[in-house]
Design a protein around this motif. Sequence first.
Motif, PDB file in Angstrom:
ATOM      1  N   MET A 175     -19.232 -35.866  -9.132  1.00  0.00           N
ATOM      2  CA  MET A 175     -19.474 -37.270  -9.364  1.00  0.00           C
ATOM      3  C   MET A 175     -20.962 -37.596  -9.285  1.00  0.00           C
ATOM      4  O   MET A 175     -21.501 -38.351 -10.084  1.00  0.00           O
ATOM      5  CB  MET A 175     -18.711 -38.112  -8.344  1.00  0.00           C
ATOM      6  CG  MET A 175     -18.764 -39.603  -8.648  1.00  0.00           C
ATOM      7  SD  MET A 175     -18.227 -40.633  -7.278  1.00  0.00           S
ATOM      8  CE  MET A 175     -19.676 -40.558  -6.237  1.00  0.00           C
ATOM      9  N   GLN A 176     -21.650 -37.035  -8.275  1.00  0.00           N
ATOM     10  CA  GLN A 176     -23.076 -37.295  -8.130  1.00  0.00           C
ATOM     11  C   GLN A 176     -23.859 -36.828  -9.346  1.00  0.00           C
ATOM     12  O   GLN A 176     -24.867 -37.439  -9.712  1.00  0.00           O
ATOM     13  CB  GLN A 176     -23.604 -36.623  -6.862  1.00  0.00           C
ATOM     14  CG  GLN A 176     -23.166 -37.319  -5.583  1.00  0.00           C
ATOM     15  CD  GLN A 176     -23.807 -36.731  -4.350  1.00  0.00           C
ATOM     16  OE1 GLN A 176     -24.313 -35.618  -4.370  1.00  0.00           O
ATOM     17  NE2 GLN A 176     -23.786 -37.466  -3.266  1.00  0.00           N
ATOM     18  N   SER A 177     -23.390 -35.758  -9.983  1.00  0.00           N
ATOM     19  CA  SER A 177     -24.080 -35.248 -11.172  1.00  0.00           C
ATOM     20  C   SER A 177     -23.991 -36.240 -12.318  1.00  0.00           C
ATOM     21  O   SER A 177     -24.981 -36.484 -13.023  1.00  0.00           O
ATOM     22  CB  SER A 177     -23.472 -33.905 -11.594  1.00  0.00           C
ATOM     23  OG  SER A 177     -23.654 -32.941 -10.584  1.00  0.00           O
ATOM     24  N   GLU A 211     -21.468 -33.803  -0.180  1.00  0.00           N
ATOM     25  CA  GLU A 211     -20.223 -33.432  -0.870  1.00  0.00           C
ATOM     26  C   GLU A 211     -19.716 -32.082  -0.409  1.00  0.00           C
ATOM     27  O   GLU A 211     -18.511 -31.878  -0.252  1.00  0.00           O
ATOM     28  CB  GLU A 211     -20.450 -33.410  -2.380  1.00  0.00           C
ATOM     29  CG  GLU A 211     -20.655 -34.774  -3.002  1.00  0.00           C
ATOM     30  CD  GLU A 211     -20.831 -34.679  -4.505  1.00  0.00           C
ATOM     31  OE1 GLU A 211     -21.435 -33.691  -4.961  1.00  0.00           O
ATOM     32  OE2 GLU A 211     -20.373 -35.576  -5.218  1.00  0.00           O
ATOM     33  N   ASP A 212     -20.643 -31.144  -0.181  1.00  0.00           N
ATOM     34  CA  ASP A 212     -20.250 -29.764   0.114  1.00  0.00           C
ATOM     35  C   ASP A 212     -19.706 -29.591   1.526  1.00  0.00           C
ATOM     36  O   ASP A 212     -18.901 -28.681   1.780  1.00  0.00           O
ATOM     37  CB  ASP A 212     -21.438 -28.819  -0.086  1.00  0.00           C
ATOM     38  CG  ASP A 212     -21.898 -28.752  -1.525  1.00  0.00           C
ATOM     39  OD1 ASP A 212     -21.171 -29.260  -2.396  1.00  0.00           O
ATOM     40  OD2 ASP A 212     -22.984 -28.194  -1.781  1.00  0.00           O
ATOM     41  N   LYS A 213     -20.138 -30.436   2.459  1.00  0.00           N
ATOM     42  CA  LYS A 213     -19.787 -30.223   3.863  1.00  0.00           C
ATOM     43  C   LYS A 213     -18.284 -30.198   4.089  1.00  0.00           C
ATOM     44  O   LYS A 213     -17.778 -29.352   4.835  1.00  0.00           O
ATOM     45  CB  LYS A 213     -20.433 -31.301   4.743  1.00  0.00           C
ATOM     46  CG  LYS A 213     -20.176 -31.078   6.228  1.00  0.00           C
ATOM     47  CD  LYS A 213     -21.024 -31.968   7.107  1.00  0.00           C
ATOM     48  CE  LYS A 213     -20.536 -33.389   7.113  1.00  0.00           C
ATOM     49  NZ  LYS A 213     -21.216 -34.192   8.166  1.00  0.00           N
ATOM     50  N   ARG A 273     -17.754 -47.163 -12.254  1.00  0.00           N
ATOM     51  CA  ARG A 273     -17.627 -46.808 -13.674  1.00  0.00           C
ATOM     52  C   ARG A 273     -17.527 -45.288 -13.844  1.00  0.00           C
ATOM     53  O   ARG A 273     -16.692 -44.787 -14.609  1.00  0.00           O
ATOM     54  CB  ARG A 273     -18.836 -47.352 -14.446  1.00  0.00           C
ATOM     55  CG  ARG A 273     -18.849 -46.956 -15.916  1.00  0.00           C
ATOM     56  CD  ARG A 273     -19.612 -47.958 -16.750  1.00  0.00           C
ATOM     57  NE  ARG A 273     -20.962 -48.169 -16.279  1.00  0.00           N
ATOM     58  CZ  ARG A 273     -22.040 -47.528 -16.756  1.00  0.00           C
ATOM     59  NH1 ARG A 273     -21.883 -46.627 -17.709  1.00  0.00           N
ATOM     60  NH2 ARG A 273     -23.234 -47.798 -16.313  1.00  0.00           N
ATOM     61  N   VAL A 274     -18.364 -44.551 -13.116  1.00  0.00           N
ATOM     62  CA  VAL A 274     -18.325 -43.092 -13.198  1.00  0.00           C
ATOM     63  C   VAL A 274     -16.976 -42.562 -12.716  1.00  0.00           C
ATOM     64  O   VAL A 274     -16.389 -41.664 -13.333  1.00  0.00           O
ATOM     65  CB  VAL A 274     -19.479 -42.472 -12.377  1.00  0.00           C
ATOM     66  CG1 VAL A 274     -19.291 -40.962 -12.227  1.00  0.00           C
ATOM     67  CG2 VAL A 274     -20.824 -42.760 -13.032  1.00  0.00           C
ATOM     68  N   GLU A 289      -9.825 -41.367  -3.379  1.00  0.00           N
ATOM     69  CA  GLU A 289     -10.580 -40.806  -2.254  1.00  0.00           C
ATOM     70  C   GLU A 289     -12.077 -40.815  -2.534  1.00  0.00           C
ATOM     71  O   GLU A 289     -12.885 -41.090  -1.641  1.00  0.00           O
ATOM     72  CB  GLU A 289     -10.104 -39.377  -1.965  1.00  0.00           C
ATOM     73  CG  GLU A 289      -8.736 -39.288  -1.320  1.00  0.00           C
ATOM     74  CD  GLU A 289      -8.660 -40.055  -0.002  1.00  0.00           C
ATOM     75  OE1 GLU A 289      -9.559 -39.868   0.842  1.00  0.00           O
ATOM     76  OE2 GLU A 289      -7.722 -40.842   0.167  1.00  0.00           O
ATOM     77  N   LEU A 290     -12.449 -40.508  -3.778  1.00  0.00           N
ATOM     78  CA  LEU A 290     -13.868 -40.571  -4.133  1.00  0.00           C
ATOM     79  C   LEU A 290     -14.404 -41.986  -3.949  1.00  0.00           C
ATOM     80  O   LEU A 290     -15.513 -42.179  -3.429  1.00  0.00           O
ATOM     81  CB  LEU A 290     -14.072 -40.135  -5.590  1.00  0.00           C
ATOM     82  CG  LEU A 290     -14.174 -38.644  -5.879  1.00  0.00           C
ATOM     83  CD1 LEU A 290     -14.393 -38.425  -7.363  1.00  0.00           C
ATOM     84  CD2 LEU A 290     -15.313 -38.008  -5.090  1.00  0.00           C
ATOM     85  N   ALA A 291     -13.620 -42.952  -4.376  1.00  0.00           N
ATOM     86  CA  ALA A 291     -14.041 -44.351  -4.236  1.00  0.00           C
ATOM     87  C   ALA A 291     -14.190 -44.730  -2.760  1.00  0.00           C
ATOM     88  O   ALA A 291     -15.134 -45.431  -2.383  1.00  0.00           O
ATOM     89  CB  ALA A 291     -13.043 -45.275  -4.926  1.00  0.00           C
ATOM     90  N   LYS A 292     -13.276 -44.255  -1.927  1.00  0.00           N
ATOM     91  CA  LYS A 292     -13.359 -44.536  -0.493  1.00  0.00           C
ATOM     92  C   LYS A 292     -14.637 -43.976   0.106  1.00  0.00           C
ATOM     93  O   LYS A 292     -15.280 -44.616   0.954  1.00  0.00           O
ATOM     94  CB  LYS A 292     -12.155 -43.925   0.244  1.00  0.00           C
ATOM     95  CG  LYS A 292     -10.844 -44.656   0.037  1.00  0.00           C
ATOM     96  CD  LYS A 292      -9.731 -43.957   0.807  1.00  0.00           C
ATOM     97  CE  LYS A 292      -8.392 -44.649   0.605  1.00  0.00           C
ATOM     98  NZ  LYS A 292      -7.294 -43.929   1.318  1.00  0.00           N
ATOM     99  N   ASN A 293     -15.000 -42.784  -0.328  1.00  0.00           N
ATOM    100  CA  ASN A 293     -16.128 -42.089   0.294  1.00  0.00           C
ATOM    101  C   ASN A 293     -17.485 -42.484  -0.271  1.00  0.00           C
ATOM    102  O   ASN A 293     -18.496 -42.405   0.437  1.00  0.00           O
ATOM    103  CB  ASN A 293     -15.948 -40.573   0.150  1.00  0.00           C
ATOM    104  CG  ASN A 293     -14.788 -40.050   0.964  1.00  0.00           C
ATOM    105  OD1 ASN A 293     -14.490 -40.578   2.027  1.00  0.00           O
ATOM    106  ND2 ASN A 293     -14.119 -39.018   0.465  1.00  0.00           N
TER     107      ASN A 293
END
Length: 368
Positions: A1-3, A224-226, A299-300, A326-330
């Motif tokens: 997502m960050q990319s 993200e990786d942790k 949007r992403v 979950e992505l939206a939550k974080n």
Amino acid sequence: MQSLFALQQCREANGQLGQDSIENRFQPDLNSMEVQNKPLLNQQKAAAKKLLESAFKEKITSVTHDDKAVQDSVNEAISLFHKQNKKDSDFILKNTVLESEKIYDHYITVLCLAKALVEVAEKDKKVSHTNLTSNSWMKALRSSEALQKDATRLNASWDNKQEYIRVWFRDVVRQDPEYQVYLDKKDPTLEEQKKFTNHLFRKIILGKNIINDFFEEAVLRWAEDKDVVKGLVDKTVKSFTPGDEKSLALFTLTVNWEEDREFLEILFKESADINDELKELISQNTRNWEVDRLPLTDRVILEMAITELINFPNIPVKVTINEYIELAKNYSTPKSSQFVNGILDVIANELKERGIVKKSGRGLIDNK
């Protein structure tokens, strides 16, 4: 997502580069011996900028204009915009794949950090750290040939960072209340040893402290990786049984990295260039807001989710929706998870009705 978030920001910056190129094109030439017609230059600049904005909005790759200078400047700006977008997209995707491949390296580094902390504990003459140094899981890590082999191969040793290890042991490990309680135990049971081992990794090494600050500075995508690293470490601790003939097991990031890399590349490319019809579908289901006016993170997330729904028939719809909630939550606003949940549920049903999303296979709804 960050990319993808980074790519969107790059594209916005590249649009500004196009505007800047026009700005520079119609600046008076201070080195020219000829008289500069500043009013004409300003008129051409304004016309070119307006034409470029229209080209970006309509997504056209070339324009025509009565004034050739205006036409050429806009077409050059459009060309610059697309070339830079392609360059940024290729770079970010390549970097994303490389960073994903490094997650295993980070996992090995974290396991080696536990070993390094135990080695410092052994040298402490003021306090006995026997319960740590004799911990069955720590002993298994220290005797693991597989871990030593991968640590050497990946250069994951902490040998050249002893100053960090000593400070972390003094200021983080020794100050930890649960560590102090653990040290005072007489002959800790295997269950107690395992419980502390989990605490050491989850709350001390991977907790919110100066150790985490170090990883955040050293690892580009540590946020993200942790969690992925934590999951691999948890598996390692859970799978080991002291006294078993099997040595401590190391876990790979994925069973089939080639397939997962293909998934990553498709998700990135298709999400980055999601078509106007799907953007309009998002817009229609967000109370008619224009897609470009949504918070960029939301949007992403929506565009990635729709891309996954359409391009990966073996992933259940509910699984996809839950992942992006979950992505939206974080990573987004407090209300984003509910927003994303509601929008994706409606869009998924609409895409299934249109026959665009088809899920076939065991545990999946067949929408043929």
